[in-house]
Design an enzyme around this catalytic site. Structure first.
Site, PDB file in Angstrom:
ATOM      1  N   ASP A 242     -32.117 -39.803  42.218  1.00  0.00           N
ATOM      2  CA  ASP A 242     -32.257 -40.378  40.877  1.00  0.00           C
ATOM      3  C   ASP A 242     -33.395 -39.682  40.148  1.00  0.00           C
ATOM      4  O   ASP A 242     -34.045 -38.794  40.695  1.00  0.00           O
ATOM      5  CB  ASP A 242     -32.553 -41.890  40.980  1.00  0.00           C
ATOM      6  CG  ASP A 242     -33.805 -42.153  41.803  1.00  0.00           C
ATOM      7  OD1 ASP A 242     -34.901 -42.117  41.225  1.00  0.00           O
ATOM      8  OD2 ASP A 242     -33.693 -42.393  43.030  1.00  0.00           O
ATOM      9  N   ASP A 244     -36.186 -41.239  39.125  1.00  0.00           N
ATOM     10  CA  ASP A 244     -37.256 -42.221  39.093  1.00  0.00           C
ATOM     11  C   ASP A 244     -37.004 -43.103  37.859  1.00  0.00           C
ATOM     12  O   ASP A 244     -35.870 -43.524  37.657  1.00  0.00           O
ATOM     13  CB  ASP A 244     -38.622 -41.545  39.093  1.00  0.00           C
ATOM     14  CG  ASP A 244     -39.747 -42.464  39.549  1.00  0.00           C
ATOM     15  OD1 ASP A 244     -39.487 -43.323  40.419  1.00  0.00           O
ATOM     16  OD2 ASP A 244     -40.871 -42.344  39.048  1.00  0.00           O
TER      17      ASP A 244
END
Length: 321
Positions: A242, A244
């Protein structure tokens, strides 16, 4: 209740007859490679162990002076090389990052004779150019943990060098072999290791980006520090799941993270199969001499019982007679 204060061995002065003797070479015990039960350690998720074509040699349930490892260690034969697999969070992912007993995990691998460790770690990206499902081979790390014991040798003064926290030669080989799997690989970059188990706030994520960091995760420390104290080469292959929380148009979800981890599992398995035969286990590395000048505490102040507990770490340097 969780406490951030390390539990330290009690000091007595039962040290007669035990002397510190620095030696240039390995002891005869360490030279006998056939006594090693494993030479490569893999720390990661339990899903990595289901690799077609490998043979299970043993399951090891070990106890260390620092408690029990996260779970049993499975030793497999991969192309004639004994490889120890340790599930960092235990089977069923039952241990969160703060509570992983990293000292027991690394010490147990040392007990088996492991010389090199490949850590597989899920991370968030802090850079636009590093995308979910990419691989990153970091070369630096920033410690943002708060409640973890960073040394085997508490409370004594033992100062190992850690300017380059990941083994350069093992990391280079990881990058080369990872590309062979078809993955997009980023060589180098700074890994921020946060305490967890909660993810970052937006302010924290922006701060870490401002520091120039590349990725953020929760597991590389204190593993890397302890591996250095154990004189084991240590490198991380970070699987990006991802962005973050800094990227405004991307929403982090646990479902997406797990999906991205699963998508990369087959590539990691292929990487493990390909890299084992490429590693030179006879090659000496500066990682293997980390303790040579690290002890500052007068050995006479370290109890015999404590030194004996540390024997797998110190047998190159200490006479126990």
């Amino acid at each position: 209740m969780l406490t951030c204060k390390p539990r330290c061995p009690q000091v007595d002065h039962e040290s007669e007859g035990l002397t510190f003797e620095l030696e240039g070479d390995l002891t005869s015990h360490a030279r006998e490679a056939n006594m090693k039960e494993a030479v490569l350690g893999i720390i990661g998720g339990s899903g990595l162990y289901d690799i077609p074509g490998v043979t299970l040699l043993a399951k090891k349930k070990l106890t260390t002076p620092f408690g029990d490892p996260s779970d049993e260690i499975s030793v497999f034969d991969i192309q004639g090389i004994p490889v120890a697999f340790l599930p960092r969070h235990g089977i069923g992912h039952r241990i969160n990052p703060t509570h992983v007993n990293a000292r027991a995990n690394i010490f147990a691998l040392k007990m088996l004779g492991v010389q090199k460790i490949i850590s597989v770690s899920a991370v968030g990206s802090l850079r636009e150019s590093i995308h979910p499902r990419d691989f990153v081979i970091p070369d630096q790390i920033i410690d943002r943990t708060k409640c973890r014991v960073n040394s085997f040798f508490e409370p004594y003064a033992v100062h190992t060098l850690f300017a380059h926290p990941f083994c350069a030669s093992l990391s280079r080989l990881l990058g080369e072999q990872a590309r062979e799997t078809g993955a997009t690989v980023h060589d180098g970059g700074t890994y921020v290791c946060m305490e967890g188990p909660l993810f970052s706030t937006k302010a924290e994520s922006d701060m870490h980006r401002g520091w120039g960091a590349s990725i953020i995760g929760m597991t590389a420390l204190p593993e890397a520090k302890l591996a250095r104290e154990a004189e084991i080469c240590y490198s991380t292959i970070a699987l990006v799941t991802d962005y973050d929380v800094w990227k405004e148009d991307e929403i982090v979800s646990i479902g997406a993270i797990l999906e991205n981890i699963k998508a990369n599992t087959d590539r990691v398995k292929r990487l493990i199969l390909s890299i084992v035969s490429q590693i030179d286990f006879d090659r000496e590395c500066e990682c293997h001499q980390a303790l040579k000048y690290a002890f500052i505490t007068d050995p006479a102040l370290i109890p015999v019982s404590v030194r004996r507990d540390w024997k797998p770490l110190l047998e190159k340097y200490v006479s126990f007679e």
